[in-house]
Design a protein around this motif. Structure first.
Motif, PDB file in Angstrom:
ATOM      1  N   PHE A  42      -6.397   7.374   3.674  1.00 24.56           N
ATOM      2  CA  PHE A  42      -6.790   6.311   4.597  1.00 24.56           C
ATOM      3  C   PHE A  42      -6.900   4.945   3.924  1.00 24.56           C
ATOM      4  O   PHE A  42      -7.333   3.983   4.545  1.00 24.56           O
ATOM      5  CB  PHE A  42      -8.133   6.655   5.250  1.00 24.56           C
ATOM      6  CG  PHE A  42      -8.102   7.888   6.120  1.00 24.56           C
ATOM      7  CD1 PHE A  42      -6.918   8.369   6.639  1.00 24.56           C
ATOM      8  CD2 PHE A  42      -9.283   8.562   6.421  1.00 24.56           C
ATOM      9  CE1 PHE A  42      -6.887   9.507   7.438  1.00 24.56           C
ATOM     10  CE2 PHE A  42      -9.267   9.693   7.218  1.00 24.56           C
ATOM     11  CZ  PHE A  42      -8.075  10.166   7.735  1.00 24.56           C
ATOM     12  N   SER A  43      -6.550   4.844   2.639  1.00 25.44           N
ATOM     13  CA  SER A  43      -6.634   3.562   1.938  1.00 25.44           C
ATOM     14  C   SER A  43      -5.433   2.679   2.265  1.00 25.44           C
ATOM     15  O   SER A  43      -4.384   3.152   2.729  1.00 25.44           O
ATOM     16  CB  SER A  43      -6.704   3.770   0.423  1.00 25.44           C
ATOM     17  OG  SER A  43      -7.951   4.304   0.039  1.00 25.44           O
ATOM     18  N   SER A  44      -5.601   1.381   2.016  1.00 23.17           N
ATOM     19  CA  SER A  44      -4.517   0.423   2.266  1.00 23.17           C
ATOM     20  C   SER A  44      -3.319   0.701   1.361  1.00 23.17           C
ATOM     21  O   SER A  44      -3.471   1.229   0.258  1.00 23.17           O
ATOM     22  CB  SER A  44      -5.003  -0.999   2.000  1.00 23.17           C
ATOM     23  OG  SER A  44      -6.070  -1.344   2.841  1.00 23.17           O
ATOM     24  N   TRP A  45      -2.148   0.333   1.839  1.00 24.66           N
ATOM     25  CA  TRP A  45      -0.952   0.381   1.004  1.00 24.66           C
ATOM     26  C   TRP A  45      -0.949  -0.834   0.072  1.00 24.66           C
ATOM     27  O   TRP A  45      -1.647  -1.823   0.307  1.00 24.66           O
ATOM     28  CB  TRP A  45       0.298   0.350   1.873  1.00 24.66           C
ATOM     29  CG  TRP A  45       0.525   1.626   2.651  1.00 24.66           C
ATOM     30  CD1 TRP A  45      -0.348   2.662   2.814  1.00 24.66           C
ATOM     31  CD2 TRP A  45       1.696   1.956   3.379  1.00 24.66           C
ATOM     32  NE1 TRP A  45       0.201   3.635   3.592  1.00 24.66           N
ATOM     33  CE2 TRP A  45       1.462   3.230   3.961  1.00 24.66           C
ATOM     34  CE3 TRP A  45       2.906   1.329   3.602  1.00 24.66           C
ATOM     35  CZ2 TRP A  45       2.422   3.871   4.757  1.00 24.66           C
ATOM     36  CZ3 TRP A  45       3.863   1.953   4.389  1.00 24.66           C
ATOM     37  CH2 TRP A  45       3.611   3.221   4.949  1.00 24.66           C
ATOM     38  N   ILE A  46      -0.185  -0.746  -0.985  1.00 26.69           N
ATOM     39  CA  ILE A  46      -0.063  -1.888  -1.886  1.00 26.69           C
ATOM     40  C   ILE A  46       0.792  -2.965  -1.222  1.00 26.69           C
ATOM     41  O   ILE A  46       1.429  -2.722  -0.190  1.00 26.69           O
ATOM     42  CB  ILE A  46       0.538  -1.476  -3.237  1.00 26.69           C
ATOM     43  CG1 ILE A  46       1.968  -0.942  -3.064  1.00 26.69           C
ATOM     44  CG2 ILE A  46      -0.348  -0.453  -3.933  1.00 26.69           C
ATOM     45  CD1 ILE A  46       2.693  -0.700  -4.377  1.00 26.69           C
ATOM     46  N   ALA A  47       0.807  -4.150  -1.798  1.00 26.94           N
ATOM     47  CA  ALA A  47       1.487  -5.292  -1.191  1.00 26.94           C
ATOM     48  C   ALA A  47       3.000  -5.067  -1.109  1.00 26.94           C
ATOM     49  O   ALA A  47       3.587  -4.413  -1.981  1.00 26.94           O
ATOM     50  CB  ALA A  47       1.204  -6.548  -1.998  1.00 26.94           C
ATOM     51  N   PRO A  48       3.648  -5.607  -0.069  1.00 26.91           N
ATOM     52  CA  PRO A  48       5.109  -5.535   0.015  1.00 26.91           C
ATOM     53  C   PRO A  48       5.756  -6.135  -1.231  1.00 26.91           C
ATOM     54  O   PRO A  48       5.306  -7.165  -1.743  1.00 26.91           O
ATOM     55  CB  PRO A  48       5.429  -6.372   1.259  1.00 26.91           C
ATOM     56  CG  PRO A  48       4.186  -6.300   2.082  1.00 26.91           C
ATOM     57  CD  PRO A  48       3.055  -6.272   1.100  1.00 26.91           C
ATOM     58  N   GLY A  49       6.783  -5.475  -1.719  1.00 22.23           N
ATOM     59  CA  GLY A  49       7.486  -5.935  -2.909  1.00 22.23           C
ATOM     60  C   GLY A  49       6.952  -5.346  -4.194  1.00 22.23           C
ATOM     61  O   GLY A  49       7.627  -5.394  -5.220  1.00 22.23           O
TER      62      GLY A  49
END
Length: 335
Positions: free
Chosen positions: A99-106
């Motif tokens: 349920f944690s956030s994904w890392i930043a795009p790129g």
């Protein structure tokens, strides 16, 4: 359940802190551990949040529990109730998992990123010293952190891995070109809804992808955070994990650097290896690290138990007595 803020003692000062995380809900475990308190948590970090579960007394500093690659904090559900009456357990979903956030795009996922997440959590909770319980990737990354900051760690419990196996150059020459290409392709699919299927099919695919390391009847510990309803068709499901996790950056390690890190560890360190794991960890580097710990750390001990790579899910009763004895030996708990 509505979100509420709560004051908890998660530092080692013995005083109430400011509110540290959002308490999403409080529940009681089912079955044998029906009286164990479990809280869903959500910790803010730059660019998102880290989700997880707090097992046990929220008035004491917990052990930080780190799961393995493409797993989530649900892997600790069988073991945590056997330990959290002794020491609370803060089990997190690493970014990109559960349920944690994904890392930043790129961005690309790397094994060293977990060290950064540990630093973030330590600073957020204002811990001077803390303890780590790790499995596989969580254990490898946790020990790297401990080697860099040995004075910050009270004790460490490693399940299955201390380090990754060393591979020859030919392995990386074959692996890296394809992995980097696929990783870059995955960056352009981040806004796409993941492939959909039934809960049963996705669970089975995950079971196979994990080399059947988790018994079928125990897969629900993972799937409750690994699979979610589709946004397009609520009768279908999809995986929650960041698709870029499949292409975790595995560059050739600097063996001498890693072995030097582990020679710096002098705190109580418990290593538990599963005898029937698909990860044999018997190459020269893995054996050398164990030798370094045995020769340099008087508080290092190792045990082998029957079970698979995910022995902490399938057979937690084999681990809990060893860990509790470790607690007693080093006066981690007062009885």
């Amino acid at each position: 359940m509505a979100k509420i803020m709560t004051k908890v003692i998660l530092n080692n000062k013995g005083k109430f802190t400011e509110p540290l995380f959002v308490l999403l809900g409080k529940s009681q475990c089912n079955g044998l551990h029906s009286k164990v308190s479990v809280k869903e948590i959500k910790i803010p970090i730059p660019g998102g949040h880290i989700a997880g579960k707090l097992w046990g007394n929220d008035q004491q500093q917990p052990i930080l529990a780190l799961h393995g690659w493409q797993d989530n904090c649900g892997v600790w559900d069988p073991l945590a109730p056997m330990l959290c009456d002794k020491k609370p357990i803060l089990a997190i979903d690493l970014p990109g998992h559960g349920f944690s956030s994904w890392i930043a795009p790129g961005a690309l996922q790397d094994t060293w990123d977990v060290v950064q997440y540990i630093i973030e959590l330590k600073n957020y909770f204002k811990w001077d010293k803390f303890s780590i319980l790790g499995h596989s990737l969580g254990s490898v990354a946790g020990l790297r952190y401990a080697g860099l900051y040995p004075k910050n760690v009270d004790f460490f419990i490693a399940i299955e891995n201390l380090v990754y196996e060393d591979h020859d150059i030919d392995h990386f020459l074959k692996y890296l070109p394809k992995a980097l290409e696929k990783s870059q392709m995955s960056q352009h699919a981040l806004n796409n809804e993941p492939p959909e299927s039934t809960m049963e099919e996705l669970t089975y695919k995950l079971y196979i992808a994990m080399n059947k390391s988790v018994d079928k009847q125990n897969m629900h510990y993972l799937t409750q955070r690994a699979i979610r309803p589709s946004k397009r068709d609520l009768s279908k499901f999809c995986y929650t994990r960041d698709i870029r996790l499949k292409y975790l950056s595995m560059k050739p390690p600097n063996i001498k650097f890693l072995e030097t890190l582990f020679s710096r560890l002098s705190f109580p360190l418990l290593y538990i290896k599963a005898a029937n794991s698909s990860y044999k960890l018997s190459d020269e580097h893995c054996l050398r690290v164990r030798e370094i710990l045995e020769n340099n750390n008087p508080y290092y001990e190792s045990h082998t138990v029957g079970g698979s790579h995910h022995v902490h899910i399938n057979n937690p009763e084999r681990l809990a007595p060893i860990i509790v004895d470790f607690f007693r030996k080093h006066k981690i708990i007062q009885e």
